[in-house]
Scaffold this active site. Structure first.
Site, PDB file in Angstrom:
ATOM      1  N   GLY A 220      23.654 -41.824 -47.023  1.00 33.91           N
ATOM      2  CA  GLY A 220      23.226 -43.144 -47.248  1.00 33.91           C
ATOM      3  C   GLY A 220      23.552 -43.638 -48.441  1.00 33.91           C
ATOM      4  CB  THR A 221      23.794 -42.353 -51.965  1.00 33.21           C
ATOM      5  OG1 THR A 221      22.788 -41.652 -52.000  1.00 33.21           O
ATOM      6  CG2 THR A 221      24.265 -43.020 -53.260  1.00 33.21           C
TER       7      THR A 221
ATOM      8  CG  ASN B 228      12.305 -43.766 -50.612  1.00 33.38           C
ATOM      9  OD1 ASN B 228      12.303 -44.899 -50.725  1.00 33.38           O
ATOM     10  ND2 ASN B 228      12.453 -43.055 -51.694  1.00 33.38           N
TER      11      ASN B 228
ATOM     12  CD  GLN C 163      13.240 -41.566 -45.628  1.00 31.49           C
ATOM     13  OE1 GLN C 163      12.840 -41.156 -44.856  1.00 31.49           O
ATOM     14  NE2 GLN C 163      13.717 -40.986 -46.948  1.00 31.49           N
TER      15      GLN C 163
ATOM     16  N   GLY D  11      22.578 -38.997 -42.067  1.00 28.92           N
ATOM     17  CA  GLY D  11      22.403 -38.096 -41.141  1.00 28.92           C
ATOM     18  C   GLY D  11      20.976 -37.149 -41.324  1.00 28.92           C
ATOM     19  CG  HIS D  12      20.107 -35.700 -45.359  1.00 26.18           C
ATOM     20  ND1 HIS D  12      18.741 -35.391 -46.151  1.00 26.18           N
ATOM     21  CD2 HIS D  12      20.759 -36.694 -46.058  1.00 26.18           C
ATOM     22  CE1 HIS D  12      18.991 -36.123 -47.294  1.00 26.18           C
ATOM     23  NE2 HIS D  12      19.937 -36.918 -47.316  1.00 26.18           N
TER      24      HIS D  12
ATOM     25  CB  THR E 259      40.318 -35.628 -43.466  1.00 34.99           C
ATOM     26  OG1 THR E 259      41.553 -35.886 -43.889  1.00 34.99           O
ATOM     27  CG2 THR E 259      40.188 -34.985 -42.329  1.00 34.99           C
TER      28      THR E 259
ATOM     29  CB  CYS F 118      10.385 -34.456 -63.881  1.00 35.66           C
ATOM     30  SG  CYS F 118       9.892 -33.395 -65.360  1.00 35.66           S
TER      31      CYS F 118
HETATM   32  N1  PLP Z   1      17.845 -44.744 -49.129  1.00 30.54           N
HETATM   33  C1  PLP Z   1      16.576 -44.052 -49.083  1.00 30.54           C
HETATM   34  C2  PLP Z   1      15.327 -45.183 -48.829  1.00 30.54           C
HETATM   35  C3  PLP Z   1      16.459 -42.724 -48.927  1.00 30.54           C
HETATM   36  O1  PLP Z   1      15.178 -42.339 -48.748  1.00 30.54           O
HETATM   37  C4  PLP Z   1      17.558 -41.873 -49.477  1.00 30.54           C
HETATM   38  C5  PLP Z   1      17.208 -40.476 -49.578  1.00 30.54           C
HETATM   39  O2  PLP Z   1      16.136 -40.060 -50.001  1.00 30.54           O
HETATM   40  C6  PLP Z   1      18.691 -42.403 -49.511  1.00 30.54           C
HETATM   41  C7  PLP Z   1      18.859 -43.838 -49.544  1.00 30.54           C
HETATM   42  C8  PLP Z   1      19.830 -41.575 -49.761  1.00 30.54           C
HETATM   43  O3  PLP Z   1      20.529 -40.902 -48.782  1.00 30.54           O
HETATM   44  P1  PLP Z   1      21.399 -39.942 -48.871  1.00 30.54           P
HETATM   45  O4  PLP Z   1      20.689 -38.690 -49.410  1.00 30.54           O
HETATM   46  O5  PLP Z   1      22.053 -39.543 -47.579  1.00 30.54           O
HETATM   47  O6  PLP Z   1      22.530 -40.044 -49.857  1.00 30.54           O
END
Ligand code: PLP
Length: 399
Positions: A80-81, A159, A187, A208-209, A245, A333
């Protein structure tokens, strides 16, 4: 999974669904060819990747297919990042005369920290605030988006609190000024209905996760017609839009996870919301001086952010952990001091509550019995911690 564990931290990460794991398995030791290869051994894997691309597109309501039937609006990424970074980067490159990014104060660090980096490189970043319920300040957004804005980025669902933003309205505001609209749906994807076409989305990120596929794979939807410059340059993979790849097994897993999520969306939404609402009702009934953050808003169905006044979230988590219950706190933290999260601060949650905030996040694998167990164990934990809390002493007046 360890039978002793009650896992209520699904916004952090989810278990890979057994059906997803099964779908992935052949791609490790049998069908390991490189999808870019000319030979059929690799080439046939490329066809499977295209199938996964369609499965992702279908979850998002992205109906476009090219002449070969490929869902070319979907780019596979590593997470996602990466999708968030790539979307913002592409918009800034597509509109080089515009130097401003408008986003929200409650975005994930994947957006916020990238924007901080861009501001160091000379771009203007404007953060739009939220109210006590987590609702976006739409008037401030209207004022902020101007002819210098390249992109507006606002998450679909938060999130920490699960609060859902009115993405279609936000997209319309961006488009009225000629800016692109990106939504981080990491999310939301698989939990609420998404239709990128109806909502007017230009870019959408998912991971994905968070939806029962493995870690290390994500996707970015890019509306057809947008000139997309890659964040990661290299080989010709992903139609020259993301070098590297392909992570084949994980891509196949993501496709399968999207297919399952789409098939069960309405039922899963109902079940998660029912479990979450019953859990919150029980806590409100049995524990004094607590608050459900964002409760008045439309929220993701399995997310519950609960503030327990006058105690530390970390202490609650530790006592839950002893019982095998996994959740997370609303604090990060940093430099040794426990600062409440930027989301709770943006919402104006008072310090005495923000510090004692716990996020419970559910998945299809949770059961009402598990939530009953947690709801039963929490009141004595909170009472015990308040007994030894100097803040509770000061604030309770014997109540
Ligand atoms: N965006 C949101 C709203 C998230 O909750 C998260 C992960 O917690 C991310 C982006 C980042 O996703 P990833 O862990 O796949 O990089």
């Amino acid at each position: 999974m360890d039978k002793q564990v009650i896992y209520l931290d699904n916004n952090a990460t989810t278990a890979v669904a057994p059906e997803v794991f099964t779908a992935m398995q052949p791609y490790f030791c049998e069908r390991y060819g490189n999808p870019s290869s000319i030979h059929r051994f690799g080439g046939s894997v490329a066809a499977d990747i295209e199938k996964a691309r369609c499965q992702v597109a279908e979850l998002l309501g992205a109906g476009f297919r090219d002449k070969e039937g490929h869902a070319t609006e979907i780019i596979f990424t590593s997470c996602g990042t990466e999708s968030d970074n790539a979307a913002i980067n592409a918009a800034l490159n597509a509109l080089p005369e515009r130097k401003k990014i408008v986003t929200t104060a409650v975005e994930h660090p994947a957006v916020l920290h990238y924007c901080e980096e861009l501001s160091r490189r000379g771009f203007t970043v404007e953060l739009i605030g939220v109210d006590r319920n987590g609702r976006l300040d739409m008037a401030a957004l209207q004022n902020a988006v101007d002819e210098n804005t390249a992109i507006v980025s606002a998450m679909w669902g938060n999130n920490e609190t699960g609060v859902i933003f009115p993405v279609a309205e936000i997209a319309a505001i961006a488009h009225a000024r000629g800016a692109y609209f990106h939504t981080d749906a990491v999310q939301a994807a698989g939990k609420v209905e998404i239709n990128v076409e109806k909502a007017g989305i230009d870019f959408l990120s998912l991971s994905g996760h968070k939806l029962h596929a493995p870690k290390g794979v994500g996707a970015l939807y890019v509306r057809r017609g947008i000139i997309f410059s890659p964040l990661i340059c290299g080989g010709h993979q992903e139609r020259n839009r993301r070098g590297g790849t392909e992570n084949t097994a994980s891509i196949i897993g993501l496709g399968k996870a999207c297919e399952i999520a789409k098939a069960n969306l309405a039922e899963e939404y109902r079940n998660l919301k029912q479990m979450r609402d019953a859990f919150e009702a029980r806590l409100l009934q049995s524990i004094p001086r607590i608050c459900i953050n964002g409760a008045s808003e439309d929220r993701l169905p399995g997310t519950s952010s609960v503030s327990f006044e006058c105690i530390e979230g970390e202490s609650i988590l530790m006592l839950l952990d002893v019982l095998g219950i996994c959740a997370s706190s609303g604090s990060a933290c940093t430099t040794g001091s426990l600062e409440p999260s930027h989301v709770l601060r943006a919402m104006g949650v008072p310090y005495s509550s923000a510090h004692g905030t716990i996020r419970f996040s559910l998945s299809r694998y949770n059961t009402p019995d598990e939530l009953d167990f947690v709801a039963e164990k929490l009141p004595p934990i909170i009472a015990r911690l308040r007994e030894i809390s100097p803040y509770w002493e000061e604030n309770s007046n014997g109540k």
